[in-house]
Design an enzyme around this catalytic site. Structure first.
Site, PDB file in Angstrom:
ATOM      1  N   LEU A 113      -4.062  -4.119   0.404  1.00  0.00           N
ATOM      2  CA  LEU A 113      -4.562  -2.806   0.372  1.00  0.00           C
ATOM      3  C   LEU A 113      -5.393  -2.537   1.680  1.00  0.00           C
ATOM      4  CD1 LEU A 113      -6.336  -1.472  -2.960  1.00  0.00           C
ATOM      5  CD2 LEU A 113      -6.433  -0.208  -0.739  1.00  0.00           C
ATOM      6  N   GLU A 120      -4.622  -0.111   5.085  1.00  0.00           N
ATOM      7  CA  GLU A 120      -3.955   0.821   5.901  1.00  0.00           C
ATOM      8  C   GLU A 120      -4.071   0.235   7.467  1.00  0.00           C
ATOM      9  OE1 GLU A 120      -5.620   1.743   3.359  1.00  0.00           O
ATOM     10  OE2 GLU A 120      -4.317   2.394   2.049  1.00  0.00           O
ATOM     11  N   GLN A 136       0.382   5.002   0.634  1.00  0.00           N
ATOM     12  CA  GLN A 136       0.830   5.278  -0.772  1.00  0.00           C
ATOM     13  C   GLN A 136       0.625   6.658  -1.035  1.00  0.00           C
ATOM     14  OE1 GLN A 136      -1.625   2.886  -3.888  1.00  0.00           O
ATOM     15  NE2 GLN A 136       0.236   2.046  -3.777  1.00  0.00           N
ATOM     16  N   PHE A 137      -0.479   7.300  -0.634  1.00  0.00           N
ATOM     17  CA  PHE A 137      -0.522   8.715  -0.492  1.00  0.00           C
ATOM     18  C   PHE A 137      -1.134   8.929   0.817  1.00  0.00           C
ATOM     19  CE2 PHE A 137      -1.012   7.788  -5.037  1.00  0.00           C
ATOM     20  CZ  PHE A 137      -0.381   8.787  -5.763  1.00  0.00           C
ATOM     21  N   ALA A 138      -0.531  10.330   1.422  1.00  0.00           N
ATOM     22  CA  ALA A 138      -0.797  10.744   2.841  1.00  0.00           C
ATOM     23  C   ALA A 138      -2.523  10.822   3.014  1.00  0.00           C
ATOM     24  CB  ALA A 138      -0.355  12.036   3.070  1.00  0.00           C
ATOM     25  N   ASP A 139      -3.104  11.014   1.925  1.00  0.00           N
ATOM     26  CA  ASP A 139      -4.598  10.838   1.928  1.00  0.00           C
ATOM     27  C   ASP A 139      -5.136   9.619   2.715  1.00  0.00           C
ATOM     28  OD1 ASP A 139      -5.241  13.455  -0.267  1.00  0.00           O
ATOM     29  OD2 ASP A 139      -3.449  12.431  -0.473  1.00  0.00           O
ATOM     30  N   PHE A 140      -4.499   8.469   2.082  1.00  0.00           N
ATOM     31  CA  PHE A 140      -5.375   7.240   2.673  1.00  0.00           C
ATOM     32  C   PHE A 140      -4.996   6.927   4.186  1.00  0.00           C
ATOM     33  CE2 PHE A 140      -4.281   6.648  -2.095  1.00  0.00           C
ATOM     34  CZ  PHE A 140      -5.621   6.820  -2.537  1.00  0.00           C
ATOM     35  N   HIS A 151      -5.860  13.325  -3.669  1.00  0.00           N
ATOM     36  CA  HIS A 151      -4.398  12.594  -3.743  1.00  0.00           C
ATOM     37  C   HIS A 151      -3.266  13.735  -3.586  1.00  0.00           C
ATOM     38  CE1 HIS A 151      -5.868   9.186  -5.695  1.00  0.00           C
ATOM     39  NE2 HIS A 151      -4.817   8.646  -5.401  1.00  0.00           N
TER      40      HIS A 151
END
Ligand code: TPP
Length: 656
Positions: free
Chosen positions: A394, A396, A418-422, A463
């Site tokens: 985990l 990025e 996993q989500f653009a937010d991350f 999210h």
């Protein structure tokens, strides 16, 4: 002081190490003079630490990558980088490595298998992971070595990079130059535990303490570990104890360091002590020393006179070249289509691109056997294997850095957020490393970052953000944002062909709610081209992603009055398409799901005003979502979204 006798090396090796130590020392002494004369801009001293650079570089093969920091001149000299090129680099001349675009040691050279740093400490460590991964996938039996300071090791990237290297068994040597200070901060204010070998153990990494001022200790230990990891790939950390005897950089001085401490380390100087030892062994004498020194001196003088003769670099259009030329050819879609969902079109694009590029590597959290949280990569593991379809820890940032590392070996990668937010957790790697690398030293970042984005499914503030505008501002990135299955597949295949970093936005709500006709075979669509999806007489709505669907729905209420442009690519923007449509109808509404303020609509609106002013019958209207974080509850989210304001804005414009 140093037990050099412990290492029974051949006389030629000992003598060569001595000469290699002298080179950076003598160059640096000269540079300190030039610095005072204002001929170079900055200098980060490596005096007293040369044994680390020289010992490490001497232990590796010339075609094994070394990733350097600001005090590693000895790596460059040991790898025989011509002096004049180094001097050219430091003076911002053409003969340097960056065409005057970046300073001091901020460059790499594939000719010498060296990757230089960016200013942001820590980021190199993950790039090294990527190179080591590439070497491992290529079965090349080569090691990679990367340096960090004890200060830089406080960065999160240190943790991420070590962890990834450990989990993936990457053949990378992490060398900590543990030199007492990070700028003015002593190591005991930097870390509670100053022993980096203990930290390494926490990651499951083998580690050794090295006397960083003893060239033989560095050379022999590095040689041993490099040999070991070539045979049995795994990371190893070397904690090299040394001291920074000069200031952080020359202008800053080092008054904060007790003089007695400096003196004690000057006594441990890696060169004078080794020289005395070699003399005591009868291996060198004053004649030899003077001869070597005079040869190095004349090479320095020669290099400097070459650079002095060079004309100053001139400002021209080449400075705008932020992208590597994309030589891939467009592949036209053939008519045989199938009706599939948005998500299936992306999977198909990935699948066919994996077939087309046999070295393309996919990386992301849970993307392997689990198929990703949205199941975009389902089935790819079975077909393409765990080497190419990789679950990541985990982290990025480390994976994005690793993507650049793979590119350095010529290997393409796709990284799924996993989500653009991350992506926030990998922001530095994208905007500073991936985006600037080609412009700085010609090394492209052949990386596609897939960004499942957007609101509408009650994901709340972390999210479902739209964050394309954060990257829109950054030269060196491409941003693609398809709105339908056929475009998604064609543009994804094109993005994976493109040798530059591409952020590929996929609206999550469209994944399973939208179907469309998609050509079955592999094809591409040109990046940078938008599409006039609907003609209209009075207003053009310029939008992308979910906005295209909102616009299409509302346009039905106004017969043939509303035209719609689907931008498809946000960077580079298809400006001509926009201007043509605006000039035709005279009114423009820019619509996006992203918050209004600072959204891409502001830039587009400004471009229209500048380029189409005489044709406008009304001020350009912008419609974006509210300038608040995205609320979770369905009814709140609905009101938050730009769509809720679209009808009113469109009516205003039509009636203007
Ligand atoms: C992310 C980041 N924050 C701050 C800085 C400013 N900075 C440059 S060098 C330095 C100290 C580095 O210390 P260390 O990593 O121990 O290396 P050393 O200079 O001692 O060789 C700092 C704080 C930076 N370059 N990068």
């Amino acid at each position: 002081m140093f037990n050099y006798d412990k290492y029974p090396l051949k006389p030629e090796v000992l003598k060569q190490l001595y000469v290699s130590l002298l080179e950076p020392r003598m160059i640096e002494e000269k540079m300190l003079v030039l610095l005072r004369q204002g001929k170079i801009s900055k200098w980060f001293s490596g005096i007293g630490q040369e044994a680390i650079s020289v010992g490490c570089a001497s232990a590796l093969l010339a075609d094994e990558y070394i990733l350097t920091m600001h005090r590693n001149l000895g790596v460059f000299t040991t790898r025989s980088v011509p002096y004049e090129r180094l001097f050219g680099q430091w003076q911002g001349k053409k003969s340097g490595f960056t065409d005057g675009r970046d300073r001091s040691f901020h460059f790499g050279t594939k000719e010498f298998n060296i990757v230089g740093m960016i200013s942001h400490l820590g980021s190199q460590l993950s790039v090294a992971d990527g190179i080591a991964l590439g070497e491992k996938l290529n079965n090349s039996n080569k090691a990679t070595l990367v340096f960090t300071g004890d200060g830089g090791a406080s960065q999160g990237e240190f943790h991420e990079a070590l962890n990834v290297a450990a989990v993936w068994g990457l053949p990378v040597i992490f060398v900590v130059e543990n030199n007492g200070y990070g700028l003015s901060t002593p190591t005991n204010e930097q870390v509670k535990n100053e022993d980096f070998t203990e930290k390494a153990k926490g990651y499951g990494i083998e580690a050794y303490t090295v006397d960083g001022n003893n060239i033989l200790d560095v050379f022999v230990k590095t040689s041993q570990v490099v040999e070991a990891i070539r045979k049995n790939p795994r990371p190893i950390l070397l904690d090299c104890k040394t001291f920074r005897v000069r200031g952080h950089e020359e202008a800053s001085g080092n008054k904060y360091v007790p003089k007695t401490t400096i003196d004690s380390w000057v006594d441990k100087d890696p060169i004078s002590n080794f020289e005395a030892y070699l003399k005591s062994q009868g291996l060198i004498d004053d004649l030899f020393i003077n001869k070597v020194k005079s040869e190095i001196k004349s090479s320095i003088e020669n290099g400097l006179s070459l650079v002095d003769q060079e004309t100053e670099i001139v400002f021209d259009d080449s400075i705008k070249k932020v992208f590597k030329e994309n030589k891939s050819l467009e592949v036209t879609a053939i008519n045989k289509t199938e009706t599939i969902r948005f998500i299936d079109s992306i999977r198909e694009g990935l699948w066919q691109s994996m077939e087309k590029h046999p070295d393309l590597v996919l990386m992301g959290q849970d993307i392997s056997d689990y198929g990703g949280v949205f199941k975009v990569t389902e089935g790819l593991l079975d077909e393409f294997g765990s080497g190419r379809v990789r679950n990541t820890p985990l982290c990025e940032s480390a994976i994005l850095g690793a993507g650049l590392g793979l590119s350095i070996l010529g290997i393409k990668s796709m990284i799924e957020m996993q989500f653009a937010d991350f992506v926030t957790c990998g922001f530095n790697q994208i905007v500073n490393n991936l985006a600037k690398s080609f412009w700085r030293w010609g090394q492209n970042a052949d990386v596609v970052i897939r960004m499942p984005t957007g609101a509408g499914s009650g994901g709340g503030p972390f999210h479902s953000q739209s964050n394309e505008a954060w990257f829109f501002h950054v030269p060196g990135l491409k941003i693609v944002y398809p709105s339908n299955p056929a475009d998604a597949k064609g543009l994804l295949c094109a993005a994976l062909n493109d040798p530059n970093p591409v952020l590929f936005f996929e609206h999550k709500v469209l994944y399973r709610s939208l179907k469309g006709d998609v050509p079955k075979d592999y094809y591409t669509q040109e990046i940078g081209k938008g599409n006039l999806v609907k003609e209209g007489t009075d207003v053009v709505i310029i939008t992308y992603g979910m906005g295209v669907h909102w616009a299409t729905e509302i346009a039905r209420e106004y017969d043939d009055k509303v035209a719609i442009i689907d931008l498809k690519t946000l960077l580079p923007l298809d400006e001509n398409l926009i201007y043509k449509a605006v000039k035709k109808v005279g009114k423009a509404l820019v619509l996006h799901e992203d918050n209004l303020t600072g959204g891409i609509g502001g830039e587009i609106s400004s471009l229209i005003h500048t380029n189409c002013f005489e044709y406008l019958d009304a001020p350009v209207k912008r419609v974006g979502s509210m300038d608040i974080p995205i609320p979770f509850a369905k009814q709140l989210e609905k009101e938050f979204l730009a769509n809720s304001k679209l009808k009113e804005a469109l009516e205003d414009l039509l009636n203007y």
